[in-house]
Scaffold this motif. Structure first.
Motif, PDB file in Angstrom:
ATOM      1  N   ASN A  71       3.666 -11.740  -0.137  1.00  0.00           N
ATOM      2  CA  ASN A  71       4.576 -11.421  -1.068  1.00  0.00           C
ATOM      3  C   ASN A  71       4.182 -12.251  -2.422  1.00  0.00           C
ATOM      4  OD1 ASN A  71       6.086  -9.660   0.147  1.00  0.00           O
ATOM      5  ND2 ASN A  71       7.469 -11.065   0.970  1.00  0.00           N
ATOM      6  N   ASP A  72       4.226 -13.444  -2.443  1.00  0.00           N
ATOM      7  CA  ASP A  72       3.796 -14.424  -3.521  1.00  0.00           C
ATOM      8  C   ASP A  72       2.506 -14.738  -3.535  1.00  0.00           C
ATOM      9  OD1 ASP A  72       3.778 -16.310  -5.684  1.00  0.00           O
ATOM     10  OD2 ASP A  72       5.973 -16.719  -5.169  1.00  0.00           O
ATOM     11  N   ILE A 104      -6.356 -13.557   2.296  1.00  0.00           N
ATOM     12  CA  ILE A 104      -4.883 -13.270   1.982  1.00  0.00           C
ATOM     13  C   ILE A 104      -5.158 -12.027   0.941  1.00  0.00           C
ATOM     14  CG2 ILE A 104      -3.555 -15.389   2.277  1.00  0.00           C
ATOM     15  CD1 ILE A 104      -3.672 -15.563  -0.878  1.00  0.00           C
ATOM     16  N   ASN A 105      -4.188 -11.311   0.895  1.00  0.00           N
ATOM     17  CA  ASN A 105      -3.894  -9.945  -0.151  1.00  0.00           C
ATOM     18  C   ASN A 105      -2.459  -9.862  -0.015  1.00  0.00           C
ATOM     19  OD1 ASN A 105      -4.565  -8.095  -1.628  1.00  0.00           O
ATOM     20  ND2 ASN A 105      -5.599  -6.746  -0.284  1.00  0.00           N
ATOM     21  N   THR A 106      -1.938  -9.194  -1.103  1.00  0.00           N
ATOM     22  CA  THR A 106      -0.678  -8.780  -1.286  1.00  0.00           C
ATOM     23  C   THR A 106      -0.223  -7.658  -0.660  1.00  0.00           C
ATOM     24  OG1 THR A 106      -0.997  -7.587  -3.292  1.00  0.00           O
ATOM     25  CG2 THR A 106      -0.625  -9.893  -3.633  1.00  0.00           C
ATOM     26  N   ARG A 107       0.948  -7.420  -0.109  1.00  0.00           N
ATOM     27  CA  ARG A 107       1.406  -6.180   0.386  1.00  0.00           C
ATOM     28  C   ARG A 107       1.289  -4.954  -0.578  1.00  0.00           C
ATOM     29  NH1 ARG A 107       4.756  -7.797   4.758  1.00  0.00           N
ATOM     30  NH2 ARG A 107       4.979 -10.147   4.996  1.00  0.00           N
ATOM     31  N   GLY A 144      -3.706   1.992   1.250  1.00  0.00           N
ATOM     32  CA  GLY A 144      -2.912   2.974   1.955  1.00  0.00           C
ATOM     33  C   GLY A 144      -2.371   2.724   3.348  1.00  0.00           C
ATOM     34  N   LEU A 145      -2.328   1.402   3.651  1.00  0.00           N
ATOM     35  CA  LEU A 145      -1.533   1.235   4.684  1.00  0.00           C
ATOM     36  C   LEU A 145      -0.051   0.874   4.455  1.00  0.00           C
ATOM     37  CD1 LEU A 145      -4.047  -1.500   6.477  1.00  0.00           C
ATOM     38  CD2 LEU A 145      -3.785   0.751   7.129  1.00  0.00           C
ATOM     39  N   ASP A 146       0.811   1.409   5.540  1.00  0.00           N
ATOM     40  CA  ASP A 146       2.049   1.428   5.453  1.00  0.00           C
ATOM     41  C   ASP A 146       2.681   0.131   5.632  1.00  0.00           C
ATOM     42  OD1 ASP A 146       4.764   1.773   4.784  1.00  0.00           O
ATOM     43  OD2 ASP A 146       4.970   2.998   6.754  1.00  0.00           O
ATOM     44  N   VAL A 147       2.505  -0.996   4.929  1.00  0.00           N
ATOM     45  CA  VAL A 147       2.825  -2.359   5.061  1.00  0.00           C
ATOM     46  C   VAL A 147       4.190  -2.658   4.470  1.00  0.00           C
ATOM     47  CG1 VAL A 147       2.477  -4.842   4.475  1.00  0.00           C
ATOM     48  CG2 VAL A 147       0.544  -3.065   4.580  1.00  0.00           C
TER      49      VAL A 147
END
Length: 127
Positions: free
Chosen positions: A13-14, A49-52, A60-63
Motif C-alpha cells: 500500500n505505502d 515490491i509493487n503497489t496494489r 489488470g490483476l484484481d488485487v
C-alpha cells in the motif's frame, strides 16, 4: 517439468515506506526500479515490491485493497546471528512478531513484519 523460483513480488500500500524498509532498514540493494516496481538483490531469488494500485492498473490483476492484516505466507532471510539482527531491527522500530528461538532441528528463527504486515522470518542456515 522443472520449475525454478525467480522472484517474489509483494503487493504493498505505502510504496515509500515499504521501499525504505527493505532498502534502508534491511539493507537490500536495488537491482532495478521502474516507477513503483522495484527489484531487490537477495541472491538467487529476487524480492520485488509493487503497489496494489499499479498491479490493478498496469497488469489488470484484481488485487484487493489491504483491509486487514492477514498473512498466508512468509519470506525468510538467512543471517549469521539472529539475536543481533533482531536487536538491530528492534532499535529501528521494526515490529518483532516472534523473538528468537532455537527449533528442535537446530535452526534459530525469529519473525518481524514489514510495513504492510508481511511476515519476515530471520533465521540461521539449516545444514
Amino acid at each position: 517439468m522443472k520449475l525454478t523460483m525467480k522472484y517474489i513480488i509483494l503487493y504493498v500500500n505505502d510504496f515509500e515506506k515499504t521501499m525504505s524498509f527493505y532498502k534502508d532498514i534491511l539493507g537490500l540493494q536495488i537491482k532495478m526500479q521502474q516507477d513503483t516496481y522495484v527489484e531487490f538483490d537477495t541472491g538467487v531469488t529476487t524480492l520485488s515490491i509493487n503497489t496494489r494500485k499499479s498491479v490493478k492498473e498496469e497488469i489488470g490483476l484484481d488485487v484487493p485493497e489491504l483491509t486487514s492484516s492477514t498473512q498466508t505466507f512468509e519470506i525468510a532471510f538467512v543471517v549469521e546471528d539472529v539475536s543481533a539482527t533482531i536487536e538491530k531491527l528492534r532499535e529501528q522500530g521494526v515490529p518483532i512478531i516472534k523473538e528468537p528461538a532455537t527449533k528442535p532441528w537446530g535452526q534459530t528463527v525469529a519473525y518481524v513484519a514489514d510495513p504492510d504486515g508481511h511476515f519476515i522470518e530471520i533465521c540461521t542456515l539449516v545444514e
